[in-house]
Design a protein around this motif. Structure first.
Motif, PDB file in Angstrom:
ATOM      1  N   ARG A 119       0.787  -1.191  -0.118  1.00 29.09           N
ATOM      2  CA  ARG A 119       0.433   0.086   0.399  1.00 29.09           C
ATOM      3  C   ARG A 119       1.038   0.989   0.212  1.00 29.09           C
ATOM      4  O   ARG A 119       0.008   2.005   0.033  1.00 29.09           O
ATOM      5  CB  ARG A 119      -1.039   0.096   1.241  1.00 29.09           C
ATOM      6  N   GLU A 165       1.941   1.223  -4.729  1.00 29.74           N
ATOM      7  CA  GLU A 165       0.829   0.365  -4.629  1.00 29.74           C
ATOM      8  C   GLU A 165       1.635   0.670  -6.853  1.00 29.74           C
ATOM      9  O   GLU A 165       1.010   1.275  -6.904  1.00 29.74           O
ATOM     10  CB  GLU A 165      -0.486   0.558  -4.779  1.00 29.74           C
ATOM     11  N   VAL A 184      -5.206   0.384  -7.744  1.00 31.44           N
ATOM     12  CA  VAL A 184      -5.609   0.951  -6.734  1.00 31.44           C
ATOM     13  C   VAL A 184      -5.757  -0.127  -5.670  1.00 31.44           C
ATOM     14  O   VAL A 184      -6.889  -0.628  -5.871  1.00 31.44           O
ATOM     15  CB  VAL A 184      -6.197   2.311  -6.463  1.00 31.44           C
ATOM     16  N   THR A 232      -5.078   1.957  -0.332  1.00 34.77           N
ATOM     17  CA  THR A 232      -3.366   1.970  -0.909  1.00 34.77           C
ATOM     18  C   THR A 232      -3.165   3.703  -0.461  1.00 34.77           C
ATOM     19  O   THR A 232      -3.740   4.652  -0.203  1.00 34.77           O
ATOM     20  CB  THR A 232      -3.669   2.829  -2.119  1.00 34.77           C
ATOM     21  N   GLN A 254       0.531   5.413  -4.490  1.00 35.44           N
ATOM     22  CA  GLN A 254      -0.180   5.121  -6.309  1.00 35.44           C
ATOM     23  C   GLN A 254       1.161   5.353  -6.848  1.00 35.44           C
ATOM     24  O   GLN A 254       1.194   6.623  -6.913  1.00 35.44           O
ATOM     25  CB  GLN A 254      -1.443   5.218  -6.478  1.00 35.44           C
TER      26      GLN A 254
END
Length: 291
Positions: free
Chosen positions: A211, A214, A218, A222, A225
């Motif tokens: 997380r 990521e 997503v 998360t 990202q």
């Protein structure tokens, strides 16, 4: 909290979006540093982030909190004094290796969070930033693809993606990790130079949950990202590379709308910047200077 980016002036779009996402969720003042420089390889000349754009990013950060700041640091001299000779002409730009010089910057404290410019923050990240770094050179997340192909000696699943790295600069300076990485990049050609060097030479790295970086779709938990290139296997095998500033593709290809508020603010900033540039170009003073 200290944040680090690296890049040239072409990364402005990504920096705006990433900084907007950080300031949306940060609960503490941010000191954001951008390592840049006028660098080149045999393929092209790269242009440093301009003072004007650095000032713009500082204003963007201060929209949410006047205590936030953005400072650019020109790395041209340091980079050219000890260039990663064996890797300056690879697929990746020289800027990908600038983070390996961060131990040489006296302005940096003992702890700094490095982010690629295509990383978007989705939730508060103070817990990740303030975790204990005892006996740790850096904290990162396994590379989504590289974990299957790269490993260090007998250690399986230890290949970290370098897009999000919580750096313990105190340990890196005292142990000489980045100094050894710079030397390795100078002597040894690699596919992914900085990432491979850090993974190979680190003695003490810690793995964090996905997380915090990521690299695919997503998830509910998360925090960061990372819009890195991914593989798609339908209808034929191909790569998919959608960046946050490719707003139409974010919607059409990734069907992603959770960042629309940030992207709308980004678009407003870009429109204002374009309008300002148009007015400046058409002004008598600027036109005369361009003759």
């Amino acid at each position: 909290m200290d944040i680090l980016y690296c890049g040239d002036d072409h990364m402005l779009d990504g920096l705006i979006i990433s900084i907007l996402s950080l300031t949306k969720h940060a609960q503490e003042p941010l000191r954001i540093f951008i390592l840049t420089g006028a660098l080149q390889n045999r393929h092209r000349q790269f242009h440093a982030l301009t003072d004007e754009h650095a000032a713009l990013l500082d204003r963007v950060a201060k929209r949410k909190n006047p205590a936030h700041s953005v400072v650019k640091i020109d790395m041209t001299a340091l980079f050219n004094a000890n260039p990663p000779t064996a890797n300056v002409n690879t697929l990746f730009t020289p800027y990908s290796m600038l983070r390996l010089y961060s131990d040489l910057i006296p302005e940096f404290s003992d702890r700094i969070l490095y982010l690629d410019a295509d990383v978007v923050c989705r939730q508060p990240f103070e817990d990740f930033y303030h975790q204990s770094l005892a006996d740790t050179e850096f904290v990162g997340v396994l590379d989504h693809y590289g974990r299957w192909f790269f490993h260090h000696e007998w250690q399986l699943f230890d290949y970290v993606n370098s897009g999000v790295l919580l750096l313990n600069l105190k340990a890196i300076r005292s142990g000489g990790l980045f100094e050894r990485c710079r030397d390795y990049c100078r002597r040894r050609p690699m596919i992914m130079p900085d990432q491979s060097a850090v993974n190979k030479l680190a003695h003490h790295k810690r793995l964090a949950p996905e997380r915090y970086n990521e690299q695919q779709d997503v998830q509910a938990d998360t925090v960061f990202q990372h819009f890195s290139t991914r593989w798609s296997f339908w209808p034929i095998i191909h790569t998919v590379s959608v960046k946050p500033w490719d707003v139409a593709d974010m919607h059409a290809k990734l069907h992603l709308h959770i960042y629309d508020d940030i992207l709308a603010e980004y678009q407003t900033i870009i429109d204002e910047l374009d309008a300002h540039s148009t007015v400046a170009t058409n002004s008598p003073t600027v036109s005369k200077l361009n003759q």
